[in-house]
Design an enzyme around this catalytic site. Structure first.
Site, PDB file in Angstrom:
ATOM      1  N   PHE A 179      34.266  51.239   5.274  1.00 27.06           N
ATOM      2  CA  PHE A 179      33.947  52.124   3.991  1.00 27.06           C
ATOM      3  C   PHE A 179      33.583  51.724   2.667  1.00 27.06           C
ATOM      4  O   PHE A 179      34.076  50.630   3.127  1.00 27.06           O
ATOM      5  CB  PHE A 179      34.584  53.100   3.687  1.00 27.06           C
ATOM      6  N   GLN A 197      31.222  61.402  -9.930  1.00 26.44           N
ATOM      7  CA  GLN A 197      30.881  59.435  -8.968  1.00 26.44           C
ATOM      8  C   GLN A 197      29.435  60.031  -9.306  1.00 26.44           C
ATOM      9  O   GLN A 197      29.217  61.064  -8.913  1.00 26.44           O
ATOM     10  CB  GLN A 197      31.833  59.671  -8.760  1.00 26.44           C
ATOM     11  N   HIS A 211      26.732  58.934  -6.492  1.00 23.90           N
ATOM     12  CA  HIS A 211      27.032  58.143  -4.747  1.00 23.90           C
ATOM     13  C   HIS A 211      25.786  57.887  -4.851  1.00 23.90           C
ATOM     14  O   HIS A 211      23.996  58.267  -5.300  1.00 23.90           O
ATOM     15  CB  HIS A 211      26.977  59.148  -3.906  1.00 23.90           C
ATOM     16  N   LEU A 264      23.576  65.015   0.478  1.00 25.24           N
ATOM     17  CA  LEU A 264      23.761  62.996   0.729  1.00 25.24           C
ATOM     18  C   LEU A 264      23.711  62.630   2.066  1.00 25.24           C
ATOM     19  O   LEU A 264      23.223  63.336   2.837  1.00 25.24           O
ATOM     20  CB  LEU A 264      25.443  63.649   0.947  1.00 25.24           C
ATOM     21  N   GLU A 283      27.795  57.979   3.165  1.00 21.79           N
ATOM     22  CA  GLU A 283      28.375  56.191   3.015  1.00 21.79           C
ATOM     23  C   GLU A 283      28.257  55.537   4.013  1.00 21.79           C
ATOM     24  O   GLU A 283      28.259  54.516   4.379  1.00 21.79           O
ATOM     25  CB  GLU A 283      29.222  56.196   2.463  1.00 21.79           C
ATOM     26  N   ARG A 315      31.403  53.004  -4.996  1.00 19.72           N
ATOM     27  CA  ARG A 315      29.947  54.198  -5.076  1.00 19.72           C
ATOM     28  C   ARG A 315      29.176  53.136  -6.764  1.00 19.72           C
ATOM     29  O   ARG A 315      28.678  53.509  -7.170  1.00 19.72           O
ATOM     30  CB  ARG A 315      30.619  54.744  -5.308  1.00 19.72           C
ATOM     31  N   HIS A 367      28.306  63.134  -7.551  1.00 19.92           N
ATOM     32  CA  HIS A 367      28.813  63.941  -6.182  1.00 19.92           C
ATOM     33  C   HIS A 367      30.187  64.249  -6.539  1.00 19.92           C
ATOM     34  O   HIS A 367      30.707  64.685  -5.606  1.00 19.92           O
ATOM     35  CB  HIS A 367      28.696  62.443  -5.215  1.00 19.92           C
ATOM     36  N   ARG A 385      36.342  56.777  -7.276  1.00 18.37           N
ATOM     37  CA  ARG A 385      36.857  57.014  -6.258  1.00 18.37           C
ATOM     38  C   ARG A 385      36.432  56.224  -4.988  1.00 18.37           C
ATOM     39  O   ARG A 385      35.212  56.186  -5.496  1.00 18.37           O
ATOM     40  CB  ARG A 385      36.914  58.816  -5.782  1.00 18.37           C
TER      41      ARG A 385
HETATM   42  C1  LIG Z   1      28.251  65.565   1.026  1.00 18.62           C
HETATM   43  C2  LIG Z   1      29.586  65.966   0.673  1.00 18.62           C
HETATM   44  C3  LIG Z   1      30.135  64.918   1.921  1.00 18.62           C
HETATM   45  C4  LIG Z   1      31.612  64.218   1.037  1.00 18.62           C
HETATM   46  N1  LIG Z   1      31.561  63.725   2.567  1.00 18.62           N
HETATM   47  C5  LIG Z   1      32.683  63.015   2.199  1.00 18.62           C
HETATM   48  C6  LIG Z   1      33.817  62.528   3.376  1.00 18.62           C
HETATM   49  O1  LIG Z   1      33.105  62.042   3.790  1.00 18.62           O
HETATM   50  N2  LIG Z   1      35.251  62.255   2.675  1.00 18.62           N
HETATM   51  C7  LIG Z   1      35.649  61.866   2.305  1.00 18.62           C
HETATM   52  O2  LIG Z   1      36.949  62.269   1.653  1.00 18.62           O
HETATM   53  N3  LIG Z   1      35.012  63.586   0.579  1.00 18.62           N
HETATM   54  C8  LIG Z   1      34.184  63.588   0.890  1.00 18.62           C
HETATM   55  N4  LIG Z   1      33.210  64.506  -0.212  1.00 18.62           N
HETATM   56  C9  LIG Z   1      34.171  64.565  -1.099  1.00 18.62           C
HETATM   57  C10 LIG Z   1      35.532  66.155  -0.101  1.00 18.62           C
HETATM   58  O3  LIG Z   1      34.830  66.807   0.724  1.00 18.62           O
HETATM   59  C11 LIG Z   1      35.510  66.654  -1.411  1.00 18.62           C
HETATM   60  O4  LIG Z   1      35.683  65.838  -2.936  1.00 18.62           O
HETATM   61  C12 LIG Z   1      36.577  67.760  -0.677  1.00 18.62           C
HETATM   62  O5  LIG Z   1      36.154  68.497   0.567  1.00 18.62           O
HETATM   63  C13 LIG Z   1      37.185  69.231  -1.718  1.00 18.62           C
HETATM   64  O6  LIG Z   1      37.984  69.826  -0.997  1.00 18.62           O
HETATM   65  P1  LIG Z   1      38.408  71.187  -2.394  1.00 18.62           P
HETATM   66  O7  LIG Z   1      39.562  72.242  -1.002  1.00 18.62           O
HETATM   67  O8  LIG Z   1      39.246  70.464  -2.992  1.00 18.62           O
HETATM   68  O9  LIG Z   1      37.386  71.859  -2.621  1.00 18.62           O
HETATM   69  P2  LIG Z   1      35.979  72.457  -1.782  1.00 18.62           P
HETATM   70  O10 LIG Z   1      35.635  71.875  -0.574  1.00 18.62           O
HETATM   71  O11 LIG Z   1      35.207  72.694  -2.232  1.00 18.62           O
HETATM   72  O12 LIG Z   1      36.366  74.126  -1.794  1.00 18.62           O
HETATM   73  C14 LIG Z   1      36.517  74.808  -2.921  1.00 18.62           C
HETATM   74  C15 LIG Z   1      36.854  76.410  -2.343  1.00 18.62           C
HETATM   75  O13 LIG Z   1      36.921  76.602  -3.825  1.00 18.62           O
HETATM   76  C16 LIG Z   1      36.768  78.266  -3.997  1.00 18.62           C
HETATM   77  N5  LIG Z   1      36.152  78.324  -5.115  1.00 18.62           N
HETATM   78  C17 LIG Z   1      35.954  77.857  -6.179  1.00 18.62           C
HETATM   79  N6  LIG Z   1      35.278  78.221  -6.898  1.00 18.62           N
HETATM   80  C18 LIG Z   1      36.009  79.670  -6.895  1.00 18.62           C
HETATM   81  C19 LIG Z   1      35.799  81.282  -7.602  1.00 18.62           C
HETATM   82  N7  LIG Z   1      35.860  80.687  -9.337  1.00 18.62           N
HETATM   83  N8  LIG Z   1      36.824  82.478  -6.747  1.00 18.62           N
HETATM   84  C20 LIG Z   1      36.523  82.201  -5.812  1.00 18.62           C
HETATM   85  N9  LIG Z   1      36.863  80.483  -5.334  1.00 18.62           N
HETATM   86  C21 LIG Z   1      36.296  80.269  -5.277  1.00 18.62           C
HETATM   87  C22 LIG Z   1      35.254  78.196  -3.131  1.00 18.62           C
HETATM   88  O14 LIG Z   1      34.558  79.060  -2.709  1.00 18.62           O
HETATM   89  C23 LIG Z   1      35.936  76.577  -1.456  1.00 18.62           C
HETATM   90  O15 LIG Z   1      36.433  77.761  -0.766  1.00 18.62           O
HETATM   91  C24 LIG Z   1      32.279  64.726   0.457  1.00 18.62           C
HETATM   92  C25 LIG Z   1      31.419  65.477  -0.890  1.00 18.62           C
HETATM   93  C26 LIG Z   1      30.443  66.575  -0.349  1.00 18.62           C
HETATM   94  C27 LIG Z   1      29.348  66.709  -1.564  1.00 18.62           C
END
Ligand SMILES: Cc1cc2nc3c(=O)[nH]c(=O)nc-3n(C[C@H](O)[C@H](O)[C@H](O)COP(=O)(O)OP(=O)(O)OC[C@H]3O[C@@H](n4cnc5c(N)ncnc54)[C@H](O)[C@@H]3O)c2cc1C
Length: 602
Positions: free
Chosen positions: A141, A254, A256, A266, A269, A300, A367, A409
């Site tokens: 990566f 960031q 992407h 997306l 990567e 990135r 991203h 990141r």
């Molecule tokens: C397409 C894509 C691919 C990615 N690929 C990778 C990868 O391969 N490797 C890597 O390390 N990272 C990757 N990332 C980044 C990574 O996925 C995220 O940064 C990470 O999963 C975020 O996790 P989280 O638990 O912080 O939030 P999220 O998984 O985004 O969850 C947010 C939660 O908050 C809740 N929420 C938000 N606002 C409210 C509200 N007002 N009231 C109630 N609930 C709310 C939502 O319902 C959800 O349950 C990727 C991101 C994307 C977009």
């Protein structure tokens, strides 16, 4: 209040992605029984499940075949052979990737806990891709010196989230699916609970808790072209900021390098990790001119800037010349079907291209949000540069800023950070609750205030023709953020961005919605989310205008150099009494003997 709906929990978690679900699981395992999790979407639709490429950890399962160069095939390391990777090397890569803005103590914790957390996923039943002898497979990566991304084809986030969600359900965590957190109650620096809306009924609730955790994810939806799910509207950061909590390093967003052209969805990567090339309209692999060593696997920020430079110098592809080609035709159908099946499907559906036969047009896409709610390595939210805690308030994952990612990141470090610091936060909250924390008194007027805001959005009787559409305001904001606060920035563009955000914030006062119903009122949610986009975008553009240097993802064409003398520091933004961001700064945690700042070259 007679009609007040009140719920209480020992711990209330907002967000059911990896950070929130780990926090719930780990608080439960550490002895707390009464845990509620709110999610505005079904928990398994959280954006974590969209992650494709992998989760980083120095497992030492594979290495490049000797003599084949940075793009050659990988082989498994026989047991007993010298390791090629270590937490130390992972730490250095992460610090360099962060352009020295990452806090090194927190990074050290993350890389040291990485192998253990990946094995914990494995023991819980996570279906990782495998090496021929059955160990967890790893791929390259960007910005990582060795293959370190542990993956499950290109569905990594999906399998991680399902695994941990099952365990949380098994441990009796109560999930509130399709509940929307509207407000955070903090008084005298003590967090007391939240106000939430049950989306399915339209009822408002006061939820009291001894500890509240935010794992509300990122905020890419403030840009027109983004890889982020529609739910990624930065509610958590906006709500915390409105409640008096500062936001840290918001200028670092960031982009992407490979979102589907014109759409932003997306293409992982992992496409480049598996050997994909980037080509301009002449067919040239232009990364030769920007990062001759790492080529397409430079980090990135650098790859996105290189693409944007090619585009701006007239070597882009697509109808408006705003695209670049991602070419995987030389990888062969078998490898693509085994390692990148989802990417192939996405390209077929959204670009109309089969990547087995033809290059896919892509472009940089908003991203990942490096900034967010400032926390320490136990997820405890802090309210100032000295680290004063906001008692009872915790956060982790993309909405938080620890800061392990600094100014940029590295791919695969985010699933890792959300897991490691979600787990640590759960443990810290359990210790806080079990040490005798009590429910704190709350101002019941908070529910009334939120009810009033909703009524105002629905009541157009007082507007007299000046009615504004929240959706139109959101569109204008996204266009402005893309144009003026994108891959390249400068004083003129950022000033225009500040002016536009202010204009839209003023206009939002007259925003009114059409749908007046209670159940599943997505019109209402869209309006509230637009207000959140405006709130944190104001912090992003003001913090970016103030930072007169280029570091990581924040690139100023008028200040193209990193300036450690003046800017080796985190930005902290508080909302002042006029609603404006008041900026102050916080030292970066640097181990000057081991990892002093260096020039960042790839
Ligand atoms: C397409 C894509 C691919 C990615 N690929 C990778 C990868 O391969 N490797 C890597 O390390 N990272 C990757 N990332 C980044 C990574 O996925 C995220 O940064 C990470 O999963 C975020 O996790 P989280 O638990 O912080 O939030 P999220 O998984 O985004 O969850 C947010 C939660 O908050 C809740 N929420 C938000 N606002 C409210 C509200 N007002 N009231 C109630 N609930 C709310 C939502 O319902 C959800 O349950 C990727 C991101 C994307 C977009």
């Amino acid at each position: 209040m007679a009609d007040l709906n009140v719920i209480t929990h020992d711990i209330l978690i907002v967000g059911a992605g990896l950070a929130g679900t780990w926090a719930a699981m780990s608080a439960g395992e550490n002895g707390v029984k009464d845990i509620g999790v709110l999610s505005k979407v079904h928990p398994l639709r959280s954006h974590s499940s969209a992650a494709q490429g992998g989760i980083a950890a120095a497992l030492n399962n594979v290495r490049p075949v000797e003599g084949t160069g940075p793009r050659g095939p990988l082989e498994q390391i026989p047991p007993g052979d010298d390791p090629i990777d270590s937490p130390d090397l992972h730490m250095f890569d992460t610090i360099k990737g962060s352009d020295w803005l990452g806090d090194q103590g927190a990074i050290e914790i993350m890389v040291n806990e990485a192998p253990e957390i990946v094995y914990q996923y494995e023991r819980m039943g996570c279906v990782f891709s495998r090496t021929p002898d059955g160990r967890i497979a790893q791929r390259r990566f960007g910005g990582h010196s060795v293959p370190r991304a542990n993956y499950a084809a290109d569905y990594t986030g999906h399998v991680l989230l399902h695994t941990i969600h099952e365990q949380a359900v098994r441990n009796g965590v109560k999930f509130y699916a399709e509940w929307y957190c509207l407000d955070l109650l903090v008084e005298d620096n003590v967090c007391r609970g939240v106000v939430a809306l049950d989306i399915t009924t339209g009822e408002l609730y006061l939820i009291r808790a001894k500890a509240v955790f935010f794992g509300t994810g990122g905020y890419g939806r403030a840009w027109k072209i983004t890889s982020n799910a529609t739910a990624n509207t930065g509610d958590g950061v906006a709500i915390a900021y409105n409640a008096g909590v500062p936001l840290m390093d918001m200028e670092f967003v960031q982009f992407h390098p490979t979102g589907v052209y014109g759409k932003g969805i997306l293409m992982s990567e992992a496409c480049r990790g598996e050997g994909g090339y980037l080509r301009n309209v002449n067919g040239d692999r232009f990364m030769e001119n920007y990062a001759p060593d790492k080529m397409e696997l430079a980090p990135r920020d650098l790859v996105s800037r290189s693409e944007q430079t090619e585009i701006e110098q007239g070597r882009g592809v697509g109808a408006d010349g705003e695209g670049i080609y991602l070419d995987m035709t030389h990888l062969g159908a078998e490898k693509i079907m085994e390692r990148l099946p989802q990417v192939r499907e996405l390209a077929l559906n959204f670009a109309g291209v089969d990547i087995i036969d033809a290059p896919a047009p892509i472009q940089p896409t908003a991203h990942y949000s490096m900034g967010g709610i400032p926390v320490n390595a136990n997820g405890q939210v802090i309210s100032d540069a000295e680290g004063t805690p906001v008692v009872g308030f915790y956060a982790a994952g993309e909405c938080a800023c620890i800061s392990v990612h600094g100014a940029n990141r590295l791919g695969t470090n985010s699933l890792l950070g959300a897991s490691v610091f979600g787990r640590r936060s759960g443990k810290a909250m359990a210790a806080f609750v079990l040490s005798g924390a009590a429910l704190q008194p709350v101002d019941e007027g908070a529910v009334k205030k939120n009810r009033q805001c909703i009524s105002t959005l629905m009541d157009d009787s007082s507007i007299n023709g000046k009615k504004e559409s929240p959706a139109a305001i959101a569109e204008e904001l996204k266009t402005a953020m893309t144009r003026y606060a994108g891959v390249f920035r400068d004083e003129e563009r950022l000033t225009l961005a500040c002016e536009k955000v202010q204009e839209l914030t003023d206009r939002f006062k007259n925003a009114r919605i059409m749908d007046k119903s209670r159940r599943f009122n997505t019109d209402l949610l869209g309006a509230i989310e637009t207000e959140h986009l405006l709130t944190f975008s104001k912090v992003i553009v003001n913090s970016g205008l103030a930072r007169t240097e280029s570091r990581g993802a924040h690139y100023r064409t008028d200040y193209p150099k990193r300036d450690d003398e003046d800017w080796l520091k985190h930005t902290m933004a508080h909302k002042d009494s006029n609603g404006e961001p008041e900026l102050s700064y916080k030292d970066v945690d640097i181990d000057w003997d081991r990892y002093p700042p260096q020039e960042r070259k790839y």
